[in-house]
Structures are given as C-alpha cells and as structure tokens.
Design a protein around this motif. Structure first.
Motif, mmCIF file in Angstrom:
data_model
loop_
_atom_site.group_PDB
_atom_site.id
_atom_site.type_symbol
_atom_site.label_atom_id
_atom_site.label_comp_id
_atom_site.label_asym_id
_atom_site.label_seq_id
_atom_site.Cartn_x
_atom_site.Cartn_y
_atom_site.Cartn_z
ATOM 1 N N SER A 287 59.618 51.505 51.111
ATOM 2 C CA SER A 287 59.029 50.994 49.871
ATOM 3 C C SER A 287 57.562 51.408 49.803
ATOM 4 O O SER A 287 56.896 51.560 50.824
ATOM 5 C CB SER A 287 59.156 49.469 49.777
ATOM 6 O OG SER A 287 58.298 48.835 50.694
ATOM 7 N N ALA A 288 57.100 51.593 48.587
ATOM 8 C CA ALA A 288 55.701 51.935 48.342
ATOM 9 C C ALA A 288 55.289 51.282 47.038
ATOM 10 O O ALA A 288 56.059 51.253 46.082
ATOM 11 C CB ALA A 288 55.521 53.451 48.266
ATOM 12 N N SER A 289 54.097 50.730 47.029
ATOM 13 C CA SER A 289 53.604 50.100 45.802
ATOM 14 C C SER A 289 52.093 50.310 45.716
ATOM 15 O O SER A 289 51.443 50.624 46.709
ATOM 16 C CB SER A 289 53.936 48.610 45.799
ATOM 17 O OG SER A 289 53.289 47.952 46.868
ATOM 18 N N PHE A 290 51.570 50.140 44.513
ATOM 19 C CA PHE A 290 50.130 50.219 44.334
ATOM 20 C C PHE A 290 49.724 49.264 43.231
ATOM 21 O O PHE A 290 50.526 48.865 42.394
ATOM 22 C CB PHE A 290 49.674 51.646 44.006
ATOM 23 C CG PHE A 290 49.946 52.054 42.580
ATOM 24 C CD1 PHE A 290 48.970 51.906 41.609
ATOM 25 C CD2 PHE A 290 51.177 52.574 42.225
ATOM 26 C CE1 PHE A 290 49.226 52.287 40.294
ATOM 27 C CE2 PHE A 290 51.430 52.953 40.919
ATOM 28 C CZ PHE A 290 50.454 52.803 39.950
ATOM 29 N N SER A 291 48.478 48.886 43.270
ATOM 30 C CA SER A 291 47.911 48.088 42.183
ATOM 31 C C SER A 291 46.457 48.503 42.018
ATOM 32 O O SER A 291 45.811 48.951 42.962
ATOM 33 C CB SER A 291 48.023 46.590 42.467
ATOM 34 O OG SER A 291 47.305 46.254 43.626
ATOM 35 N N THR A 292 45.979 48.361 40.806
ATOM 36 C CA THR A 292 44.605 48.726 40.498
ATOM 37 C C THR A 292 43.849 47.463 40.133
ATOM 38 O O THR A 292 44.286 46.684 39.293
ATOM 39 C CB THR A 292 44.572 49.718 39.314
ATOM 40 O OG1 THR A 292 45.396 50.834 39.644
ATOM 41 C CG2 THR A 292 43.166 50.185 39.031
ATOM 42 N N VAL A 293 42.721 47.273 40.797
ATOM 43 C CA VAL A 293 41.849 46.141 40.507
ATOM 44 C C VAL A 293 40.447 46.711 40.317
ATOM 45 O O VAL A 293 39.871 47.254 41.261
ATOM 46 C CB VAL A 293 41.859 45.095 41.651
ATOM 47 C CG1 VAL A 293 40.930 43.947 41.333
ATOM 48 C CG2 VAL A 293 43.266 44.602 41.928
ATOM 49 N N GLY A 294 39.945 46.584 39.105
ATOM 50 C CA GLY A 294 38.645 47.177 38.807
ATOM 51 C C GLY A 294 38.718 48.681 38.997
ATOM 52 O O GLY A 294 39.566 49.349 38.428
ATOM 53 N N ASP A 295 37.838 49.215 39.856
ATOM 54 C CA ASP A 295 37.883 50.655 40.132
ATOM 55 C C ASP A 295 38.474 50.943 41.510
ATOM 56 O O ASP A 295 38.270 52.009 42.075
ATOM 57 C CB ASP A 295 36.487 51.272 40.003
ATOM 58 C CG ASP A 295 35.519 50.743 41.047
ATOM 59 O OD1 ASP A 295 35.831 49.714 41.682
ATOM 60 O OD2 ASP A 295 34.448 51.345 41.230
ATOM 61 N N LYS A 296 39.231 50.001 42.057
ATOM 62 C CA LYS A 296 39.881 50.164 43.362
ATOM 63 C C LYS A 296 41.389 50.290 43.175
ATOM 64 O O LYS A 296 41.971 49.639 42.317
ATOM 65 C CB LYS A 296 39.625 48.968 44.279
ATOM 66 C CG LYS A 296 38.202 48.493 44.366
ATOM 67 C CD LYS A 296 37.345 49.414 45.186
ATOM 68 C CE LYS A 296 35.955 48.884 45.380
ATOM 69 N NZ LYS A 296 35.098 48.907 44.228
ATOM 70 N N VAL A 297 42.006 51.147 43.993
ATOM 71 C CA VAL A 297 43.454 51.304 43.981
ATOM 72 C C VAL A 297 43.957 50.885 45.356
ATOM 73 O O VAL A 297 43.490 51.408 46.382
ATOM 74 C CB VAL A 297 43.883 52.755 43.681
ATOM 75 C CG1 VAL A 297 45.394 52.864 43.648
ATOM 76 C CG2 VAL A 297 43.287 53.230 42.360
ATOM 77 N N PHE A 298 44.866 49.923 45.394
ATOM 78 C CA PHE A 298 45.438 49.405 46.638
ATOM 79 C C PHE A 298 46.864 49.940 46.756
ATOM 80 O O PHE A 298 47.705 49.671 45.897
ATOM 81 C CB PHE A 298 45.466 47.877 46.624
ATOM 82 C CG PHE A 298 44.103 47.248 46.574
ATOM 83 C CD1 PHE A 298 43.475 46.837 47.728
ATOM 84 C CD2 PHE A 298 43.448 47.076 45.361
ATOM 85 C CE1 PHE A 298 42.220 46.263 47.685
ATOM 86 C CE2 PHE A 298 42.189 46.504 45.301
ATOM 87 C CZ PHE A 298 41.572 46.094 46.472
ATOM 88 N N HIS A 299 47.125 50.707 47.821
ATOM 89 C CA HIS A 299 48.459 51.243 48.090
ATOM 90 C C HIS A 299 49.027 50.507 49.303
ATOM 91 O O HIS A 299 48.311 50.289 50.279
ATOM 92 C CB HIS A 299 48.411 52.731 48.432
ATOM 93 C CG HIS A 299 47.821 53.591 47.371
ATOM 94 N ND1 HIS A 299 48.578 54.108 46.348
ATOM 95 C CD2 HIS A 299 46.559 54.018 47.159
ATOM 96 C CE1 HIS A 299 47.794 54.834 45.560
ATOM 97 N NE2 HIS A 299 46.567 54.782 46.034
#
Length: 187
Positions: free
Chosen positions: A148-160
C-alpha cells in the motif's frame, strides 16, 4: 451428608472456575505474544515464559507509543503555521525554512523495520518532490513488495506512507541498503 456433598460441589465449581480463568489468561497471553513482531524477541517466543512474553509486549507497546509521539511531533512541526515577522500582512503561511529551525530538513524520510514488513514515511515540500515510483522500485529491487502507498498534502508539505512486505521471509531485506539508496534518491 448433604452438607459434605454441597461443599465438595462448591470446591469443584471453584476449581473449575479457577482452571477456566487460568486457561483464559494463558490464551490472552498467547494472543498478545503472537501480534508482537518476532524481531523484538531476543530468543524464540516458545522459549520465553509468560512473564517474559508480557514484559516484551509491554516494552513493544512503549516503543510504539514513543514512535507515535515522535511522529506527532514531526507532523505538528511540519504543519505549524507561522507569521512572518515585520510583514505588512498578518496572514499565516507555511514556510519550509521554519522546519529547519526544529532540526528538520525537507525532504526527509523514516524507515521502520517491522520484521516481515517495512514502513517508509517520506515528507517533502511541493517545490522539492520526487517520483514515488522510484521509491517503490528501490523497495522492490531490495526484496520487498509494496502492498500500500498513500500521500496527503498539508500546506506546502507532502506526506508519503508506503507499506511493504518482505517477498522471501528467510532472505529478508537489508534495511541499511534500502536506507542508503533512499538517501541517495531523496537528498
């Protein structure tokens, strides 16, 4: 005579209740020990007493709690809005240099070896992103299969976040090699 029979019956009932309680506790200890990754045990789980298994479980839970606290702290620092001093506007912004004040440089990653599985957490900025398929390729080349792989964007940060299973359990994955290759890619 009835009194003796009732006393014997109540003793048997108490013994049965106690035996059932011990069996239930043994079953619960076994369940707890079975969910702890085997790499956390210094010796085989079968060789440890129940008390040792419970101590290992408590240590593992404490380790997980510390990891959660550390990840929450990193997330809070990475997503913390701040105002620019001496700015004419008072609007809140996300500034990647702020994370450097906390000792964090983007992009960054954390590799967690869970025995038969691996978890990779990557944090990057929108301006310095990388191709996720390259990270997946590295994991697969080193003997892990991404499940599994996921990501989310918060502000100008990308969390993978990537979760991978070891393809061949007896061979395993050299996490230090994976770590080196990810550093080359990310930095």
């Amino acid at each position: 005579m009835k009194k003796n029979t009732s006393e014997e019956s109540s003793k048997l009932d108490r013994k049965t209740i106690e035996r059932n309680r011990r069996n239930h506790m043994k079953s619960l200890c076994f369940k707890l020990a079975s969910i702890i990754p085997s790499h956390n045990f210094k010796t085989s789980k079968d060789m440890l007493s129940q008390q040792d298994q419970l101590e290992q479980a408590a240590a593992y839970i404490k380790q997980l709690r510390e990891r959660i606290d550390r990840l929450k702290e990193i997330k809070d620092q990475a997503t913390k809005p701040t105002t620019i001093p001496n700015s004419s506007s008072s609007s809140n912004i996300m500034d990647s240099t702020i994370t450097n004040n906390f000792g964090l440089k983007l992009p960054m990653f954390e590799l967690i070896d869970l025995g038969s599985s691996i978890e990779v957490v990557l944090i990057s900025g929108l301006q310095r992103n990388f191709l996720l398929y390259e990270v997946i390729s590295i994991l697969e080349e080193e003997g892990a299969e991404v499940v599994s792989a996921s990501f989310s964007t918060v502000g100008d940060k990308v969390f993978h976040t990537l979760h991978a299973q070891v393809k061949i359990s007896r061979v395993g994955v050299d996490t230090s090699r994976v770590c080196e290759r990810l550093q080359e890619l990310v930095y």
